[in-house]
Design a protein around this motif. Structure first.
Motif, PDB file in Angstrom:
ATOM      1  N   SER A 196       0.617  -0.596   6.222  1.00 43.07           N
ATOM      2  CA  SER A 196       0.917  -1.632   5.635  1.00 43.07           C
ATOM      3  C   SER A 196       0.006  -2.844   5.928  1.00 43.07           C
ATOM      4  O   SER A 196      -1.066  -2.614   6.622  1.00 43.07           O
ATOM      5  N   GLU A 197       0.101  -4.009   5.595  1.00 44.75           N
ATOM      6  CA  GLU A 197      -0.732  -4.931   5.734  1.00 44.75           C
ATOM      7  C   GLU A 197      -0.920  -5.303   7.253  1.00 44.75           C
ATOM      8  O   GLU A 197      -1.948  -5.815   7.757  1.00 44.75           O
ATOM      9  N   GLN A 224       6.684  -0.969   4.557  1.00 50.84           N
ATOM     10  CA  GLN A 224       6.177  -2.171   3.680  1.00 50.84           C
ATOM     11  C   GLN A 224       7.275  -2.812   3.083  1.00 50.84           C
ATOM     12  O   GLN A 224       7.068  -3.972   3.163  1.00 50.84           O
ATOM     13  N   ALA A 225       8.633  -2.295   2.990  1.00 52.00           N
ATOM     14  CA  ALA A 225       9.504  -3.089   2.412  1.00 52.00           C
ATOM     15  C   ALA A 225      10.203  -3.928   3.670  1.00 52.00           C
ATOM     16  O   ALA A 225      10.336  -5.339   3.737  1.00 52.00           O
ATOM     17  N   GLU A 279       8.313  -5.185   6.112  1.00 51.38           N
ATOM     18  CA  GLU A 279       7.396  -6.151   6.248  1.00 51.38           C
ATOM     19  C   GLU A 279       7.529  -7.334   5.548  1.00 51.38           C
ATOM     20  O   GLU A 279       7.391  -8.773   5.684  1.00 51.38           O
ATOM     21  N   ARG A 280       8.158  -7.197   4.133  1.00 46.96           N
ATOM     22  CA  ARG A 280       8.360  -8.045   3.220  1.00 46.96           C
ATOM     23  C   ARG A 280       9.727  -9.081   3.453  1.00 46.96           C
ATOM     24  O   ARG A 280       9.589 -10.288   3.064  1.00 46.96           O
ATOM     25  N   TYR A 281      10.503  -8.396   3.979  1.00 44.84           N
ATOM     26  CA  TYR A 281      12.081  -8.978   3.881  1.00 44.84           C
ATOM     27  C   TYR A 281      12.353  -9.445   5.136  1.00 44.84           C
ATOM     28  O   TYR A 281      13.404 -10.062   5.324  1.00 44.84           O
ATOM     29  N   GLU A 284      13.799  -4.626  -5.767  1.00 42.33           N
ATOM     30  CA  GLU A 284      12.515  -3.829  -5.840  1.00 42.33           C
ATOM     31  C   GLU A 284      12.656  -2.306  -6.139  1.00 42.33           C
ATOM     32  O   GLU A 284      13.747  -1.848  -5.302  1.00 42.33           O
ATOM     33  N   ASN A 331      10.075   0.934  -5.600  1.00 42.57           N
ATOM     34  CA  ASN A 331       8.648   1.430  -5.469  1.00 42.57           C
ATOM     35  C   ASN A 331       8.521   2.727  -5.284  1.00 42.57           C
ATOM     36  O   ASN A 331       9.180   3.389  -4.812  1.00 42.57           O
TER      37      ASN A 331
END
Length: 311
Positions: free
Chosen positions: A124-125, A167-168, A170-172, A297, A299
């Motif tokens: 991930s980022e 990844q999710a 990391e976003r939430y 989302e 994905n």
């Protein structure tokens, strides 16, 4: 101890039934060497974990390998495997070349050889997963490192379903969130949650080995004080109120505790699910919406689906 490596040169179609035969005859695991792995498009991945040598792969078909103890019963076991594989023709399964070879492997070579395939991989980022024996230097101040020992159980943390989950997360996840990890396995999602700022993570798994693995990996990554690990069946009798619930299991299991996830989430909380195959995606979406969740989302990575739903 010496082992015998049995290698079956066959087709992709025969992978599942032959793997099942090998498991039933005493193999504790199988290795699939598919030349498609050499050319597969990984544009959605942040980094690669494999260093593959094309010379190890067949020009066509696949190699299925397993390891059997080199003892007086080996000959009978191999004949049993051959007969069971040949019987698959009756089910219209294409066996391809169906060539079977045996070679001797010393335990010390087998025990360490697989490690060469596992390298640090950015998924991930912010997050990079690295095996415990690799020396790795972060490339930026924001990079978060998760150390895992794939030999402990539950894989390397780089399966598409795990990647989608992290990844999710990391976003939430927001700082000081309370997170529940349902079916924690190696604990990689719990560790990622803690590194991303969660104040407290409750990690549950029915498997005692998973509970121990999560505890060990949490200590390796210095987040054990924020991860409470317990043996538990999904969210049965759990009263914790969470900001985020994450579960990387199977679609059939996810739909069994959607109502519990709703009850254990605070208003505005997120339910991150993964481990869903395309054919089961709509089933999960329908059940989430029926419960009252808003789908935020959906994905996809390598035919695996992850859904983020909001209460």
């Amino acid at each position: 101890m010496k082992w015998s490596e049995i290698c079956i040169h066959t087709t992709n179609e025969a992978i599942e039934p032959i793997s099942n035969i090998l498991h039933e005859t005493g193999a504790s695991g199988v290795v699939i060497e598919d030349p498609l792995d050499l050319v597969i498009d990984k544009e959605q991945m942040y980094g690669e974990i494999f260093e593959l040598n094309a010379d190890d792969y067949p020009k066509e078909g696949v190699y299925i390998k397993a390891y059997l103890p080199l003892n007086s019963f080996l000959g009978e076991t191999v004949e049993e495997i051959k007969q069971a594989i040949n019987n698959l023709v009756a089910f219209d399964i294409d066996l391809g070349l169906n060539e079977i070879t045996l070679s001797e492997v010393h335990e010390e070579d087998w025990a360490t050889a697989w490690k060469k395939y596992y390298k640090p991989v950015q998924i991930s980022e912010k997050i990079t997963i690295t095996p415990t024996w690799e020396d790795y230097t972060p490339t930026s101040e924001d990079e978060l490192i998760i150390e895992l020992d794939p030999g402990m159980a539950f894989g390397t943390g780089t399966h598409p379903t795990t990647v989608l989950s992290i990844q999710a997360l990391e976003r939430y996840i927001e700082k000081d969130d309370l997170v529940i990890d349902v079916g924690c396995g190696s604990g990689v999602l719990s560790i990622a949650s803690a590194l991303l700022g969660a104040k407290e993570v409750f990690a549950y798994d029915l498997d005692e080995i998973a509970v121990k693995s999560t505890q060990i990996n949490a200590k390796i990554n210095h987040v054990n004080e924020r991860i409470i690990t317990k043996q538990n069946n999904l969210l049965n009798h759990v009263s914790v109120q969470a900001d985020v619930i994450v579960s990387n299991i199977l679609a059939e299991i996810i739909v069994r505790f959607i109502d519990d996830a709703w009850n254990n989430l605070r208003d505005g909380g997120y339910f991150i699910t993964s481990g869903i195959i395309q054919a089961k995606k709509q089933m999960v979406l329908d059940q989430l919406e029926e419960q009252g969740f808003e789908i935020v989302e959906v994905n996809v990575l390598d035919d695996w689906v992850s859904v983020v739903a909001r209460k």
